[in-house]
Design an enzyme around this catalytic site. Sequence first.
Site, short mmCIF file in Angstrom:
data_model
loop_
_atom_site.label_atom_id
_atom_site.label_comp_id
_atom_site.label_asym_id
_atom_site.label_seq_id
_atom_site.Cartn_x
_atom_site.Cartn_y
_atom_site.Cartn_z
N HIS A 252 35.62 -9.61 -32.36
CA HIS A 252 36.22 -10.81 -31.78
C HIS A 252 35.24 -11.97 -31.70
CE1 HIS A 252 34.66 -10.43 -27.56
NE2 HIS A 252 34.75 -9.13 -27.77
N ASP A 264 28.37 -9.49 -26.91
CA ASP A 264 29.84 -9.30 -26.80
C ASP A 264 30.55 -10.59 -27.15
OD1 ASP A 264 32.40 -8.60 -26.14
OD2 ASP A 264 32.06 -8.56 -23.99
N GLU A 296 40.19 -12.42 -27.66
CA GLU A 296 40.16 -11.00 -27.28
C GLU A 296 39.93 -10.88 -25.78
OE1 GLU A 296 38.02 -7.05 -26.66
OE2 GLU A 296 37.53 -9.08 -26.07
N GLU A 297 39.04 -11.70 -25.26
CA GLU A 297 38.66 -11.58 -23.85
C GLU A 297 39.80 -11.97 -22.90
OE1 GLU A 297 36.11 -10.05 -23.12
OE2 GLU A 297 34.36 -10.58 -24.34
N ASP A 327 32.83 -4.08 -31.69
CA ASP A 327 32.80 -4.95 -30.51
C ASP A 327 31.63 -4.48 -29.64
OD1 ASP A 327 33.30 -6.54 -28.36
OD2 ASP A 327 35.31 -5.78 -27.94
N HIS A 425 29.32 -9.64 -19.91
CA HIS A 425 30.17 -10.70 -19.36
C HIS A 425 29.42 -11.60 -18.37
CE1 HIS A 425 34.37 -8.98 -20.56
NE2 HIS A 425 33.56 -9.19 -21.57
ZN LIG Z 1 34.09 -7.64 -26.52
#
Ligand SMILES: [Zn+2]
Length: 502
Positions: A252, A264, A296-297, A327, A425
Amino acid sequence: MRTTGSLASLALALPALVSAAKDCKPYVDAEKLQDLINLDDLLAGSQKLQEFADAHGGHRAFGSGGHNATVDYLYDTLVATNYFDVVKQPFTEIYADGKATLAVDGQSVPAGIMTYTPGGSATGPVVLVPGLGCTPDSFPAEVEGKVAMVSRGECTFGEKSRSAKAAGAAALIIYNNVPGSLSGTLGEAFGDYAPVVGISAEDGQAIVAALEDGEVTVDLQIHATVEERVNFNVIAETKGGDHDNVLVLGGHSDSVTAGPGINDDGSGIIGVLNVALALTRFRVKNAVRFAFWGAEEFGLLGSYYYIKQVNQSDVELSKIRAYLNFDMIASPNYIYGIYDGDGDAFNLTGPPGSDVLERDFEDFFDSMNLPHVPTEFSGRSDYAAFIENGIPSGGLFTGAEQLKTPEEAALFGGDAGVAYDVNYHLIGDDINNLNHDAFYVNTLSIANSVAKYAISFDSLEPVDVAKRHAAAERARLFKRTGVSSHGHSHSHSGPCGGNDKR
Ligand SMILES: [Zn+2]
């Protein structure tokens, strides 16, 4: 070859021969494809993503400047090779993001954001709602123009917020009814909501107690964005190869808003992009489709959108022989995780053929004398859309927020009891958050798989649509009943708050 024909016809044939010779690249070979992968290229690509984030507020969240720059970079780089047919596939989704600050009698109190809350600010006395605030008439009349406060419980955050608005409240604070902080979602965008935040049960009870002694004054500021945004998948398919037997692979292209998302999933898309570029030196027998998913997130939106478009007919879907997902492939405290296609470790078996994909990845790591462990198909990355359509799926994952076990530390090195990616994140998922060994080795593994399946799908059974339908039904049932445990899941919690609706 027999030489026949006159000189004239030979001369006529010459330009065709020359151009055929130019196209006559060797068939892709796993060793040679891997030889073209190098760490400097991977880091240079990652640095580009970092710069896109730096130039656009520190992130690459879908539809933002940082994400659009990422999409354009992927698109332009792939188009320039003239080796792929490249499509920028637009789709529109709702973007929601927000931040809130709350002061109670001058003291700052942590306030959780509720996804889809409108922005707003309100200052003044708090009015406690005696019931649970599920209907407008449960709010007292004095709430008009003031900040209402109500306990969590009975109905959704969305219903409480709608009732507060209808009762004329300027804003709403919902306090938790179990220990801990509170955030969540109002459920749908553009509802008729009062601006709303969540606070912990402890902070809520302190306000309730203070209200018994007299007035409590709050200053609540909510900055929120809720808007429709156009967003893109980038899909690049080799011009050559059999387009009825296609390998699809991807990652992604968006990040969360908290940080630049260089592991990520910058690592996945840069790894996949570098394999795509290396592949341009070769010919393929089966077409290879490189996919860079948007949004995606925000709930795997790009891959689901894509599959929905393809899924107009079983025919198109059945041309996809396998999907490989990448991913997070360079987590700082990494494991070499391979999706558990055969289901022996995590009980969810992928569609038929997923076991073969897993075994092929295992063979690669074995051939490098490197350890590997199975990682769960938790449904939390873009393979979910493929599994739910019965397409054999596989891929690699080096771990997210979960803690490395002592056994894994013994296998892979690194730190037991520490997250695979401590910056998952977060703002720290930057150019310094990559494990270079894992990044390089996993990209070699991607190259190995691409070379293998670009030449032959012989290791996979022929497509059987009935079997795929059965596998799809199993995967959907699994999702509905929520059996998924918490293995090495890559949990994407949604736009800003949690996913809780009540
Ligand atoms: Zn991811």
